[in-house]
Design a protein around this motif. Structure first.
Motif, PDB file in Angstrom:
ATOM      1  N   PRO A 462     -33.818 -46.293   0.590  1.00 19.61           N
ATOM      2  CA  PRO A 462     -33.436 -44.920   0.244  1.00 19.61           C
ATOM      3  C   PRO A 462     -32.020 -44.847  -0.336  1.00 19.61           C
ATOM      4  O   PRO A 462     -31.144 -45.617   0.063  1.00 19.61           O
ATOM      5  N   GLN A 463     -31.845 -43.949  -1.279  1.00 20.30           N
ATOM      6  CA  GLN A 463     -30.498 -43.662  -1.779  1.00 20.30           C
ATOM      7  C   GLN A 463     -30.337 -42.148  -1.794  1.00 20.30           C
ATOM      8  O   GLN A 463     -31.151 -41.436  -2.401  1.00 20.30           O
ATOM      9  N   THR A 464     -29.298 -41.679  -1.147  1.00 15.69           N
ATOM     10  CA  THR A 464     -29.028 -40.238  -1.147  1.00 15.69           C
ATOM     11  C   THR A 464     -27.916 -39.944  -2.147  1.00 15.69           C
ATOM     12  O   THR A 464     -26.897 -40.641  -2.169  1.00 15.69           O
ATOM     13  N   MET A 465     -28.157 -38.959  -2.989  1.00 16.47           N
ATOM     14  CA  MET A 465     -27.145 -38.576  -3.974  1.00 16.47           C
ATOM     15  C   MET A 465     -26.709 -37.140  -3.681  1.00 16.47           C
ATOM     16  O   MET A 465     -27.548 -36.237  -3.585  1.00 16.47           O
ATOM     17  N   PHE A 466     -25.402 -36.940  -3.502  1.00 23.02           N
ATOM     18  CA  PHE A 466     -24.838 -35.602  -3.336  1.00 23.02           C
ATOM     19  C   PHE A 466     -24.219 -35.206  -4.676  1.00 23.02           C
ATOM     20  O   PHE A 466     -23.331 -35.895  -5.173  1.00 23.02           O
ATOM     21  N   VAL A 467     -24.685 -34.134  -5.256  1.00 29.13           N
ATOM     22  CA  VAL A 467     -24.176 -33.698  -6.556  1.00 29.13           C
ATOM     23  C   VAL A 467     -23.424 -32.384  -6.360  1.00 29.13           C
ATOM     24  O   VAL A 467     -24.027 -31.354  -6.028  1.00 29.13           O
ATOM     25  N   ARG A 468     -22.103 -32.426  -6.522  1.00 33.11           N
ATOM     26  CA  ARG A 468     -21.259 -31.235  -6.347  1.00 33.11           C
ATOM     27  C   ARG A 468     -21.468 -30.318  -7.542  1.00 33.11           C
ATOM     28  O   ARG A 468     -21.338 -30.742  -8.686  1.00 33.11           O
ATOM     29  N   ARG A 469     -21.805 -29.064  -7.289  1.00 29.88           N
ATOM     30  CA  ARG A 469     -22.092 -28.165  -8.418  1.00 29.88           C
ATOM     31  C   ARG A 469     -20.862 -27.409  -8.895  1.00 29.88           C
ATOM     32  O   ARG A 469     -20.784 -27.069 -10.062  1.00 29.88           O
ATOM     33  N   ARG A 470     -19.947 -27.137  -7.957  1.00 30.23           N
ATOM     34  CA  ARG A 470     -18.693 -26.483  -8.409  1.00 30.23           C
ATOM     35  C   ARG A 470     -17.644 -27.562  -8.477  1.00 30.23           C
ATOM     36  O   ARG A 470     -17.428 -28.302  -7.509  1.00 30.23           O
ATOM     37  N   ALA A 471     -16.980 -27.676  -9.598  1.00 33.82           N
ATOM     38  CA  ALA A 471     -15.984 -28.739  -9.755  1.00 33.82           C
ATOM     39  C   ALA A 471     -14.930 -28.613  -8.659  1.00 33.82           C
ATOM     40  O   ALA A 471     -14.544 -27.512  -8.276  1.00 33.82           O
ATOM     41  N   ALA A 472     -14.458 -29.737  -8.150  1.00 35.35           N
ATOM     42  CA  ALA A 472     -13.550 -29.751  -7.002  1.00 35.35           C
ATOM     43  C   ALA A 472     -12.279 -28.946  -7.271  1.00 35.35           C
ATOM     44  O   ALA A 472     -11.767 -28.271  -6.390  1.00 35.35           O
ATOM     45  N   GLN A 473     -11.763 -29.005  -8.525  1.00 33.88           N
ATOM     46  CA  GLN A 473     -10.466 -28.371  -8.799  1.00 33.88           C
ATOM     47  C   GLN A 473     -10.583 -26.859  -8.984  1.00 33.88           C
ATOM     48  O   GLN A 473      -9.584 -26.156  -8.956  1.00 33.88           O
ATOM     49  N   SER A 474     -11.793 -26.292  -9.194  1.00 33.66           N
ATOM     50  CA  SER A 474     -11.889 -24.870  -9.532  1.00 33.66           C
ATOM     51  C   SER A 474     -11.785 -23.998  -8.280  1.00 33.66           C
ATOM     52  O   SER A 474     -11.973 -24.444  -7.169  1.00 33.66           O
TER      53      SER A 474
END
Ligand code: NAD
Length: 474
Positions: A462-474
């Protein structure tokens, strides 16, 4: 007969620089030679599998699925040739050899219908979290001699569908049909995706300890399974172990003896008893013990034992000399201890590895033939009079592969079945397996699963991918 078959390494033939002899168990005489894979040739096979792995892993699953279908077709189209070869090296009757090969084709075609799931654990404005199942890499598939083609396809089908490449090794006493299958599959698969190698006893340990192998899928005895696990430890290879069994059949007093006797006979004696999920201990309620005993003995006397290549043969020889000697040793032990033989027990006095059908009358629970996996045509028939007692006797073993319960009351049989420590329980049948259902052992009958979605996932990581939708700096 002059059989010259080649290993399949990197999509092409390899004669091998060394050879070993293959016997026909119906005669005990060598009739062919097979390549005895050297370390260098093994390295070539593993390297070819590693080279082929990245492209195979990213190939769309529908294309891999289509190829499994084509492999199934190749087995079915060549079934007559493969059947004759399998009977010659394995000993089983032609009809059973055909079932082994067509069973392999069925496994490929049905496994192709499975899918690799994706699990979304978060789907928010902030983030998408998804777990996917990626291929592991190079799989070493190691197969025993009782069902060379079917058990190989138990591994080949899910490993390929999940996007792995393979090095497949048949048992030293049954290499030929698998080598031929490798030759037939060359025209379907890209080079290096499925390598087929054969060898003597030295080859298994080399393969399971090879640094280029990521996962070992092993079917064989519990004793060898322990060694495989130890040899996989230094590089922490993933493992699936399908091991031995000592399956109990429990026959309740409400059965129709006439109806079940024949099925119970074949549960124990099909493939000369050389099936991991054969009935190896039969517990019969005292109320039906005598009539069932008589029916089993009468049926046993009607069965034709002989060369699997002869028409009408229903039971062939044991597959190899070591297994033959082991089964004779268990029979000798029973005789020396004074256990009663209902049928069989004598030597076959013919060339080849034949043992007459043997049934023992109520040997004690601590008899070797009851405690050990006989893997041959010898059945201990035993009496019980309470359900509690028979459940505890059935569970009193290091094994936990399969079990069956025979009764007119299906609900009661299922209640008993749930109390049995076994990976598969059959009610009023035995040995049925499905490519869409999990199969595996409890206790020392194995680790992991073959078949179904769970079996497919054993060939993935298994590979879990976390995809951040709001850019970290905003
Ligand atoms: P085995 O363990 O002797 O050999 C099985 C395979 O392992 C062969 O290919 C052999 O060459 C290889 N091998 C042997 N030693 C090895 C080692 N040290 N390292 C790596 N590989 C090695 O078993 P067998 O006698 O061929 O088969 C009979 C056994 O298999 C029985 O116990 C039976 O119950 C079991 N079996 C289990 C299943 C299942 O699905 N659970 C199915 C069929 C057979």
């Amino acid at each position: 007969m002059n059989v010259e078959l080649t290993m399949t390494i990197d999509g092409g033939p390899s004669r091998g620089s060394e050879q070993f002899a293959v016997e026909n168990p119906a005669t005990g005489k060598a009739f062919a030679k097979a390549p005895d894979c050297t370390r260098e040739e093994l390295d070539q096979a593993v390297a070819a599998a590693r080279r082929a792995a990245p492209a195979w892993a990213v190939r769309p699953i529908h294309e891999r699925r289509q190829m499994l279908g084509a492999l199934a077709g190749a087995l079915a189209e060549n079934v007559d040739e493969l059947m004759r070869l399998l009977t010659m090296e394995q000993g089983k009757p032609h009809g059973d050899a055909q079932a082994d090969i067509l069973g392999g084709a069925h496994w490929l075609a049905e496994t192709a219908k499975l899918d690799l799931p994706e699990h979304v654990s978060e789907d928010s404005d902030e983030r998408l979290a998804v777990t996917r199942h990626l291929p592991i890499g190079v799989v070493a598939a190691i197969v025993p001699w009782n069902f060379p083609v079917l058990l190989a396809m138990f591994k080949v089908a899910p490993a390929l569908l999940a996007g792995n490449t393979l090095v497949l090794k048949p048992a030293p006493t049954t290499p030929l049909t698998t080598l031929r299958v490798g030759e037939l599959f060359r025209s379907v698969l890209p080079a290096g995706v499925l390598n087929v190698i054969s060898g003597s006893d030295r080859l298994g340990p080399w393969l399971t300890s090879h640094e280029g192998v990521d996962k070992v899928s092993f079917t064989g005895s519990t004793e060898t399974g322990r060694k495989v696990m130890a040899s996989a430890a230094p590089t922490l290879k993933r493992l699936t172990l399908e091991l031995g069994g000592n399956d109990a059949a429990i026959v309740l007093p409400d059965v129709n003896v006439e109806e079940v006797a024949e099925q119970l006979f074949w549960a124990a004696f099909r493939n000369t008893g050389q099936i991991c999920i054969a009935t190896k201990r039969m517990y019969v309620h005292k109320d039906v013990y005598e009539p069932l005993k008589e029916a089993l003995v009468a049926y046993a006397k009607s069965v034709k034992v002989g060369d699997g290549a002869e028409q009408g043969t229903q039971i062939g020889p044991l597959q190899n000399r070591a297994q033959y000697q082991r089964v004779l040793e268990l029979i000798d032990d029973a005789r020396e201890n004074g256990y009663q033989f209902l049928v069989g027990g004598e030597s076959a006095k013919v060339p080849g590895y034949f043992v007459p059908i043997t049934i023992l009358d109520n040997p004690p629970e601590d008899a070797r033939i009851v405690r050990e996996e006989q893997f041959g045509p010898v059945l201990p028939l035993m009496q019980f009079d309470s359900v509690e007692d028979v459940i505890s006797r059935a569970n009193a073993t290091e094994y936990g592969l399969g079990a069956s319960v025979w009764s007119g009351d299906v609900d009661q049989a299922q209640t008993i079945g749930r109390m049995l420590q076994a990976g598969t329980v059959w009610i009023n049948e035995s040995q049925h397996l499905s490519p869409l259902a999990s199969f595996g052992g409890h206790k020392q009958s194995g680790i992991g699963i073959e078949g179904g979605q769970e079996g497919l996932l054993e060939f993935t990581i298994p590979q879990t991918m976390f995809v951040r939708r709001r850019a970290a700096q905003s």
